[in-house]
Write an enzyme that holds these catalytic residues in place. Structure first.
Site: not given
Length: 292
Positions: A40, A111
């Site tokens: 991913c 993130c």
């Protein structure tokens, strides 16, 4: 090209605490949390060393596959964790990780979310809580491309005040694959907005109810009426009059005008201006004063 802060670039070029934890002392434990996948695009494995007596994180290290913001976020996370108890660490949000770095491009906020989720996974592993029991996995699957549930989307929307499906994609990648779930994400956001508005309305009504003055008891009302009558008595006495409370029936106050006031042509003005107006100001605007 993404606009990164100097701190993001510093933590990318010179990452802190990169690697694994292999040694532990007496009374210490090592746990690992892993999220994402190389397929991913981003993956993070977080390692923690914990003092089992105090539940304090003694060391934190990471292994990350991903872009500059993924590595910088992972490194920042480890810096934020050392010295915290596990409960304190669980309160850490992805927003705090991003803020520590001076901010991240919104397209890279996933993130910081990845760091928060790796931390939770590590602590869950240490406490023996199966990851499939995590509240984020209890909801219905919304994005099949990235395996994101409605509970996880709801949590991210609430914690980060998100308002569009595009923002959700930036934070958890949901909707960033085939895009078939974007309408479902929009519907979920609309439901959350409605729920928040309802909660605010309810909270406002509760505050109003708490701040509203409590209704007076009959004794309190009579005492206030007597205080007002005592205030006007000196003025009436100058003209040879007086006033006495006769009865109180709800908002109807009955008084007896005595002396010169009893036969004075301006007795109605006395009742309305000197007595009724004051009682309406102090007790209730519904108060009516009559002479009996």
């Amino acid at each position: 090209m993404w606009e990164y802060t100097d701190k993001v670039m510093e933590f990318f070029y010179n990452p802190r605490n990169q690697g694994t934890i292999t040694e532990k002392g007496e009374g210490q434990a090592i746990t690992t949390g892993e999220v994402g996948s190389i397929a991913c695009g981003d993956a993070l494995r977080l390692h923690l060393k914990i003092d089992e007596a105090t539940q304090v994180i003694l060391d934190a290290r990471f292994q990350t596959f991903g872009c500059a913001s993924a590595i910088a976020s992972s490194s920042a996370l480890t810096e934020l964790l050392v010295g915290k108890t596990l409960d304190e660490a669980l309160s850490l949000t992805n927003k705090q990780i991003a803020e520590f770095l001076g901010g991240l491009p919104e397209e890279k906020m996933h993130c910081s979310v990845m760091g928060q989720e790796a931390l939770e996974a590590a602590i869950f592993n240490y406490r023996g809580i199966p990851l499939d029991n995590h509240e984020d996995d209890e909801g219905a699957l919304i994005c099949r491309c990235f395996g994101v549930s409605d509970a996880r989307i709801r949590r991210i929307v609430l914690e980060n005040d998100l308002t569009t499906a595009e923002q959700v994609t930036n934070y958890v990648k949901a909707g960033g694959g085939c895009g078939s779930c974007l309408a479902d994400i929009d519907d979920l956001i609309a439901d959350i907005v409605t729920e928040k508005a309802t909660a605010v309305a309810v909270a406002t009504e509760v505050v109003k109810a708490k701040s509203a003055p409590k209704p007076l008891t009959n004794l309190q009302k009579i005492n206030l009426i007597q205080q007002v009558l005592e205030e006007v008595r000196p003025a009436l006495a100058q003209d040879g009059g007086d006033v006495e409370l006769f009865d109180v029936e709800g908002d109807l106050v009955k008084v007896i005008l005595k002396g010169a006031c009893g036969s004075c042509a301006s007795s109605t003005a006395t009742l309305k201006m000197m007595i009724e107006a004051r009682l309406r100001d102090r007790i209730s605007p519904e108060i009516t004063v009559i002479s009996v």
